[in-house]
Scaffold this active site. Structure first.
Site, PDB file in Angstrom:
ATOM      1  N   ASP A  99      -1.246   0.445  -4.713  1.00 12.27           N
ATOM      2  CA  ASP A  99      -2.510   1.116  -5.037  1.00 12.27           C
ATOM      3  C   ASP A  99      -2.348   2.599  -5.369  1.00 12.27           C
ATOM      4  O   ASP A  99      -3.262   3.221  -5.875  1.00 12.27           O
ATOM      5  CB  ASP A  99      -3.532   0.919  -3.909  1.00 12.27           C
ATOM      6  CG  ASP A  99      -3.000   1.356  -2.552  1.00 12.27           C
ATOM      7  OD1 ASP A  99      -1.790   1.643  -2.426  1.00 12.27           O
ATOM      8  OD2 ASP A  99      -3.804   1.410  -1.601  1.00 12.27           O
TER       9      ASP A  99
ATOM     10  N   SER B  99      -6.980   4.696  -0.665  1.00  7.32           N
ATOM     11  CA  SER B  99      -6.851   3.239  -0.730  1.00  7.32           C
ATOM     12  C   SER B  99      -8.201   2.541  -0.890  1.00  7.32           C
ATOM     13  O   SER B  99      -8.269   1.446  -1.437  1.00  7.32           O
ATOM     14  CB  SER B  99      -6.159   2.713   0.523  1.00  7.32           C
ATOM     15  OG  SER B  99      -4.826   3.171   0.551  1.00  7.32           O
TER      16      SER B  99
ATOM     17  N   ASP C 186       2.413   2.310   3.452  1.00  3.79           N
ATOM     18  CA  ASP C 186       1.661   3.558   3.285  1.00  3.79           C
ATOM     19  C   ASP C 186       1.756   4.445   4.529  1.00  3.79           C
ATOM     20  O   ASP C 186       1.950   5.662   4.420  1.00  3.79           O
ATOM     21  CB  ASP C 186       0.190   3.199   3.010  1.00  3.79           C
ATOM     22  CG  ASP C 186      -0.690   4.423   2.816  1.00  3.79           C
ATOM     23  OD1 ASP C 186      -0.513   5.117   1.807  1.00  3.79           O
ATOM     24  OD2 ASP C 186      -1.558   4.670   3.672  1.00  3.79           O
TER      25      ASP C 186
ATOM     26  N   HIS D 249       3.200   8.235   4.804  1.00  6.10           N
ATOM     27  CA  HIS D 249       2.443   9.373   5.338  1.00  6.10           C
ATOM     28  C   HIS D 249       3.239  10.081   6.431  1.00  6.10           C
ATOM     29  O   HIS D 249       3.169  11.293   6.578  1.00  6.10           O
ATOM     30  CB  HIS D 249       1.118   8.916   5.960  1.00  6.10           C
ATOM     31  CG  HIS D 249       0.019   8.691   4.981  1.00  6.10           C
ATOM     32  ND1 HIS D 249      -0.527   9.705   4.237  1.00  6.10           N
ATOM     33  CD2 HIS D 249      -0.661   7.574   4.621  1.00  6.10           C
ATOM     34  CE1 HIS D 249      -1.496   9.219   3.471  1.00  6.10           C
ATOM     35  NE2 HIS D 249      -1.596   7.923   3.683  1.00  6.10           N
TER      36      HIS D 249
ATOM     37  N   GLU E 151      -1.740  -7.824   1.748  1.00  2.00           N
ATOM     38  CA  GLU E 151      -1.382  -6.406   1.739  1.00  2.00           C
ATOM     39  C   GLU E 151      -0.245  -6.091   2.719  1.00  2.00           C
ATOM     40  O   GLU E 151      -0.318  -6.446   3.900  1.00  2.00           O
ATOM     41  CB  GLU E 151      -2.581  -5.534   2.137  1.00  2.00           C
ATOM     42  CG  GLU E 151      -2.246  -4.051   2.051  1.00  2.00           C
ATOM     43  CD  GLU E 151      -3.169  -3.127   2.835  1.00  2.00           C
ATOM     44  OE1 GLU E 151      -3.223  -1.940   2.474  1.00  2.00           O
ATOM     45  OE2 GLU E 151      -3.810  -3.566   3.805  1.00  2.00           O
TER      46      GLU E 151
ATOM     47  N   ASP F  73       0.831  -1.212   0.000  1.00  2.00           N
ATOM     48  CA  ASP F  73       0.000   0.000   0.000  1.00  2.00           C
ATOM     49  C   ASP F  73       0.864   1.260   0.000  1.00  2.00           C
ATOM     50  O   ASP F  73       1.729   1.425   0.852  1.00  2.00           O
ATOM     51  CB  ASP F  73      -0.919  -0.007   1.225  1.00  2.00           C
ATOM     52  CG  ASP F  73      -2.085   0.951   1.076  1.00  2.00           C
ATOM     53  OD1 ASP F  73      -1.851   2.163   0.960  1.00  2.00           O
ATOM     54  OD2 ASP F  73      -3.233   0.488   1.055  1.00  2.00           O
TER      55      ASP F  73
HETATM   56 ZN    ZN Z   1      -2.648   6.228   2.659  1.00  2.00          ZN
END
Ligand code: ZN
Length: 493
Positions: free
Chosen positions: A335, A109, A293, A297, A288, A57
């Site tokens: 993604d 997502s 991700d 962030h 996943e 992700d």
């Molecule tokens: Zn995100």
């Protein structure tokens, strides 16, 4: 919330939609090369008994690169993803994918996973629901109705956006209690990840005991790594190994207690394959690496890179599984990009960069661990008044094994107080400011703390994968999966 199934219906079947290539799409480019023509897909109908979807992700190209650079230095070999490209004996197809959602060129997502999970672009924040409330049948339900086994594995809460994008229908991704309830009604075979808080009577807002509901349906419920390995293989399986997300790999590796209680992504993937492959009619499995991700962030280079390497270990488990098989379609992708990090050039002739980058090998903990040392959460505007600059500095210097200057320490403190101002407001968060400081030592910088519109890397192997064009639209993967598995007729009901 009960099932929304009866709200379905815009009268256009999926096949009609594919045939009328002139239909416009909101968020991205309209172009015939991006879809996969139905005739091409039909050639492969039913040849894939199994489908495995591997998604890191929020993996920008720089994340794939940096994980490979770290692994080569640390272990003397490339990541398995790059090994796929590098090893002349491996067969694969590769392209770039446009992941736009219906309402933005930058997807979240939920809309991203839904584009694969139902074949439609939908608005950000929704899960398999169209803008007019149309409820789309999800790919896990389609495979389930075709008699195949179904599984979801993740390092986030199992009710989070990506796994639910393959399996649930809600108007807003945050409705995770409802998503857990839909799981309890939809009879999937295997669910492994974090997220106890959406199943436990003590932690859910409505006090419902969903574990009991799953138990009554014959599921084995496991809460630790040990219980996962002890679980019998006959029953359906629900495994939740933390209240929220699973810990970052870098924190997991530094903590023996966590290693005892929480399985790695590759262990969960192996367990899933062992169980799902017992169905003679095949299976679909989504895996996943969900916290790559989160690391992006938070602009947390080590948190992100070591989770990407842990995801890559799970890729190897799947490569081994498919080694001598021609009945399994594997899709390996991400993604969306996130924060687009990269190792920058430093020093005369750029020769400082490798040495700086190597400091990441000494890191001991994620930014999340740093925050935990003084009770900060990324969703807070600022720290408690009682937290001192020195407390923060000590935690950060220990976690990263990096000594920073007084001036840098003061900038970071201001960021935690909510008083730091950067030219680009998307880089004012404490994580982004810490990352900016650390970039002076490790060479890694991020453009923001948010998702990006980058076209993403996609690789695939197995039946039907050769039809993926060099530039592909996200929704085409839904059609690839249902055609290759020969389950199209279950998609409409
Ligand atoms: Zn995100």
């Amino acid at each position: 919330m009960s099932d929304l199934r009866n709200r379905n219906g815009n009268g256009i079947s999926r096949l009609d939609f594919l045939k009328s290539s002139a239909l416009a799409v909101g968020g991205g480019i309209v172009g015939s090369r991006m879809d996969i023509p139905v005739e091409k897909l039909k050639k492969h109908s039913g040849k894939a008994k199994n489908v495995i979807f591997l998604v890191s992700d929020g993996m920008s190209a720089g994340t794939l690169t940096m994980a490979d650079l770290v692994k080569r230095e640390q272990q003397g070999e490339p990541t398995w993803w790059i090994n796929l490209y590098e090893n002349p004996d491996r067969k694969f197809n590769r392209g770039l994918m446009d992941m736009a959602s219906l309402d933005s060129s930058v997807t979240d997502s939920a809309a991203a996973a839904s584009s694969w999970g139902c074949g439609y672009r939908i608005n950000n924040d929704s899960v398999n629901l169209g803008p007019g409330g149309e409820e789309y049948k999800t790919i896990l339900e389609i495979f389930r109705d075709a008699g195949k086994s179904t599984g979801l594995v993740t390092t986030t809460r199992i009710t989070h956006a990506t796994p639910s994008g393959f399996s649930a229908n809600v108007p807003a991704r945050g409705m995770e209690d409802e998503i857990a309830e839909q799981y309890s009604e939809r009879d999937y075979d295997l669910l492994l990840g974090g997220g106890r808080r959406h199943f436990s009577a003590d932690l859910r807002d409505d006090g419902k005991d969903l574990y009991q509901v799953f138990r009554e349906k014959g599921y084995s419920i496991v809460q630790t790594r040990e219980e996962l390995h002890r679980a019998g293989r006959r029953s359906k399986l629900l495994g939740t190994f933390n209240d929220s997300h699973l810990p970052y790999s870098i924190d997991h590796q530094a903590d023996e207690e966590l290693q005892r209680s929480v399985p790695t992504l590759s262990e969960m993937t192996q367990t899933a394959l062992d169980r799902l492959e017992q169905n003679e009619d095949g299976f679909i499995l989504q895996v996943e690496g969900g916290r790559v991700d989160h690391g992006a962030h938070d602009n947390d280079a080590a948190g992100m890179i070591y989770d990407q390497i842990a995801f890559d270990d799970a890729v190897k488990v799947v490569m081994d599984y498919t080694e001598d098989r021609d009945d399994t379609l594997v899709i390996l992708t991400t993604d969306h990009g996130n924060a687009n990090p990269g190792l920058s050039a430093h020093g005369p002739g750029y020769r400082e960069s490798p040495k700086m980058f190597r400091t990441l090998h000494q890191y001991r903990h994620s930014f999340e661990w740093v925050y935990n040392q003084f009770g900060y959460h990324w969703s807070h505007d600022s720290i408690d008044d009682s937290v001192s600059e020195n407390q923060i500095r000590e935690a950060l210097e220990y976690a990263t094994q990096t000594r920073i200057t007084d001036e840098e320490s003061s900038m970071i403190y201001k960021a935690f107080q909510g008083e730091f101002r950067a030219p680009y407001r998307n880089r004012e968060d404490p994580g982004a400011v810490m990352a900016g400081v650390l970039a002076n030592y490790n060479g890694v910088y991020f453009i923001s703390t948010q998702h990006t519109a980058d076209y993403v890397e996609i690789a695939a192997w197995g039946p039907g994968s050769e039809e993926i064009p060099a530039f592909v639209k996200n929704t085409a993967l839904f059609d690839l999966m249902v055609e290759a598995a020969g389950v199209r007729r279950y998609a409409e009901g």
